[in-house]
Design an enzyme around this catalytic site. Structure first.
Site, PDB file in Angstrom:
ATOM      1  N   GLU A  95       0.824  -1.197   0.000  1.00 41.65           N
ATOM      2  CA  GLU A  95       0.000   0.000   0.000  1.00 41.65           C
ATOM      3  C   GLU A  95       0.864   1.255   0.000  1.00 41.65           C
ATOM      4  OE1 GLU A  95      -4.196  -1.569   1.488  1.00 41.65           O
ATOM      5  OE2 GLU A  95      -2.959  -0.728   3.073  1.00 41.65           O
ATOM      6  N   CYS A 142      -1.510   6.250   9.382  1.00 40.96           N
ATOM      7  CA  CYS A 142      -0.393   5.522   9.991  1.00 40.96           C
ATOM      8  C   CYS A 142      -0.877   4.295  10.730  1.00 40.96           C
ATOM      9  CB  CYS A 142       0.297   6.385  11.036  1.00 40.96           C
ATOM     10  SG  CYS A 142       0.903   7.908  10.416  1.00 40.96           S
TER      11      CYS A 142
HETATM   12  N1  SAH Z   1       8.096   0.902  10.355  1.00 42.09           N
HETATM   13  C1  SAH Z   1       8.534   2.222  10.431  1.00 42.09           C
HETATM   14  C2  SAH Z   1       7.818   3.139   9.483  1.00 42.09           C
HETATM   15  C3  SAH Z   1       6.362   2.881   9.221  1.00 42.09           C
HETATM   16  S1  SAH Z   1       5.252   3.113  10.544  1.00 42.09           S
HETATM   17  C4  SAH Z   1       8.421   2.750  11.841  1.00 42.09           C
HETATM   18  O1  SAH Z   1       7.803   2.104  12.664  1.00 42.09           O
HETATM   19  O2  SAH Z   1       8.983   3.804  12.098  1.00 42.09           O
HETATM   20  C5  SAH Z   1       4.980   4.862  10.493  1.00 42.09           C
HETATM   21  C6  SAH Z   1       4.551   5.477  11.837  1.00 42.09           C
HETATM   22  O3  SAH Z   1       3.211   5.106  12.132  1.00 42.09           O
HETATM   23  C7  SAH Z   1       5.384   5.002  13.012  1.00 42.09           C
HETATM   24  O4  SAH Z   1       5.894   6.106  13.717  1.00 42.09           O
HETATM   25  C8  SAH Z   1       4.403   4.247  13.882  1.00 42.09           C
HETATM   26  O5  SAH Z   1       4.740   4.387  15.228  1.00 42.09           O
HETATM   27  C9  SAH Z   1       3.100   4.892  13.514  1.00 42.09           C
HETATM   28  N2  SAH Z   1       1.919   4.066  13.753  1.00 42.09           N
HETATM   29  C10 SAH Z   1       1.794   2.738  13.585  1.00 42.09           C
HETATM   30  N3  SAH Z   1       0.542   2.341  13.922  1.00 42.09           N
HETATM   31  C11 SAH Z   1      -0.139   3.450  14.302  1.00 42.09           C
HETATM   32  C12 SAH Z   1      -1.468   3.703  14.732  1.00 42.09           C
HETATM   33  N4  SAH Z   1      -2.358   2.733  14.818  1.00 42.09           N
HETATM   34  N5  SAH Z   1      -1.805   4.967  15.038  1.00 42.09           N
HETATM   35  C13 SAH Z   1      -0.915   5.981  14.915  1.00 42.09           C
HETATM   36  N6  SAH Z   1       0.334   5.807  14.499  1.00 42.09           N
HETATM   37  C14 SAH Z   1       0.741   4.557  14.198  1.00 42.09           C
END
Ligand code: SAH
Ligand code: SF4
Length: 355
Positions: free
Chosen positions: A101, A344
């Site tokens: 995605e 995110c």
């Molecule tokens: N894997 C990498 C990049 C992708 S995730 C990482 O973890 O940094 C991108 C961002 O989305 C990360 O900062 C993560 O903490 C956040 N994220 C993941 N799940 C989320 C959710 N349910 N709500 C808000 N942010 C979330």
């Protein structure tokens, strides 16, 4: 069809590699000129052609050679969803019928594309839907690069795709080599020609890779998902913290070589009654002492059936204000595309069922 599998996907190659390959070929055929690699890149990434025959200024002998050895693959759009806020979420099919995605997000004067580096993710963060999929596989360089090209096609007339962020599915530093090669193509003056200031790689905190990334010639912004300010909360949310705890992580960030005017971004999810108190805000400032940083606060995007909730808006505002009042640069990420699960942590691809 069979033939296409023998040919090499040209977007897996950096310009330097292509040039070296052409040099080898020119030893047998003097009509092949290695400097053509620059022009080939121009056609691939500026003009975004889909066929070698469109490469007008490349002579026949070189074009024939390219056609014999390479192909220009694309990702197939399986689904495009448009959110009320204008963002587009793509579900893109890979050759082996797996899917990734990508999200294209409009802002006031520019667009950002959020790309994936893996199918799924092996880091197992408890709050993240992608984490629930587990790691399925790493993406090829071409599969990373083609996500940007795919989103590009939907930019409104005259609009500018300003930022590329590795914040989609996957832990980019688990696919380090291919992510670095994609960065090489993104920043290549003959390719996309992106400034390193416009590209951000977000990691859950793999310290050896953070150190290695700091030494790379190709620079990009570094973002680190913090999400907790003490080890017990962070380890419960992010298993990576058991191997690389906060003290070590922050030390690596203190030592990270930053260019002038750059800072490390810490992403920090606000989860109700877990990470959203003013005590946490205070702890965050204490923890990051000595790091050149800014904070990107992400109000938790709730996922169906999950144990975590988004705080009420007053606590979100109070958290941000606490940081701002103490001179910390703190932005709030109002996640785009929530109504289409493009925000995110909501990126998840259901197992595909063959048609
Ligand atoms: N894997 C990498 C990049 C992708 S995730 C990482 O973890 O940094 C991108 C961002 O989305 C990360 O900062 C993560 O903490 C956040 N994220 C993941 N799940 C989320 C959710 N349910 N709500 C808000 N942010 C979330
Ligand atoms: Fe992977 Fe990032 Fe999700 Fe953690 S937050 S599971 S590292 S995609």
């Amino acid at each position: 069809m069979q033939q296409s599998h023998i040919k090499s996907e040209i977007r897996n190659w950096t310009r330097l590699e292509l040039r070296q390959w052409l040099e080898k070929q020119s030893e047998q055929d003097s009509k092949i000129q290695p400097y053509r690699a620059d022009q080939i890149f121009y056609w691939l990434y500026r003009r975004k052609v889909k066929d070698f025959s469109e490469m007008a200024n490349i002579g026949k002998p070189t074009r024939n050679l390219l056609e014999k050895h390479f192909r220009i693959g694309t990702l197939k759009r399986d689904q495009v969803q448009r959110s009320r806020d204008g963002s587009l979420k793509y579900r893109l099919m890979l050759e082996d019928d797996k899917a990734v995605e990508t999200v294209l997000m409009p802002h006031a004067d520019h667009h950002t594309v959020c790309i994936s580096s893996q199918v799924g993710c092996g880091m197992g963060c408890d709050f993240c839907m992608t984490g629930k999929m587990g790691l399925i596989r790493n993406l090829e360089v071409s599969e990373i690069v083609n996500q940007v090209l795919e989103a590009w096609q939907d930019l409104p007339e005259g609009a500018n795709l300003r930022n590329i962020v590795f914040m989609g599915m996957g832990e980019p530093f688990h696919n380090y080599q291919n992510v670095m090669r994609a960065l090489e193509i993104f920043t290549d003056v003959h390719g996309f020609n992106y400034s390193h200031r416009r590209i951000t790689v977000s990691t859950s905190g793999l310290i050896p890779k953070i150190r290695r990334f700091g030494k790379e010639q190709i620079k990009a912004n570094l973002a680190v998902s913090l999400n907790g300010v003490n080890d017990s909360v962070r380890s419960a949310l992010m298993p990576v913290n058991k191997a690389y705890n906060l003290e070590k992580l922050v030390q690596a960030c203190r030592e990270y070589p930053l260019e002038s005017r750059k800072r490390i971004t810490f992403e920090y999810i606000l989860i109700r009654n877990l990470t959203d108190s003013l005590e946490d805000a205070k702890g965050l400032i204490r923890l990051l002492h000595g790091v050149k940083f800014k904070v990107n606060l992400i109000p938790f995007n709730e996922t169906p059936g999950g144990p975590y909730q988004r705080p009420e808006w007053p606590s979100i505002d109070a958290f941000q204000q606490y940081l701002l009042d103490r001179g910390v640069l703190a932005t709030l990420r109002i996640s785009k595309g929530q109504d289409i699960a493009g925000a995110c942590g909501q990126l998840v691809v259901q197992e595909t069922v063959p048609a």
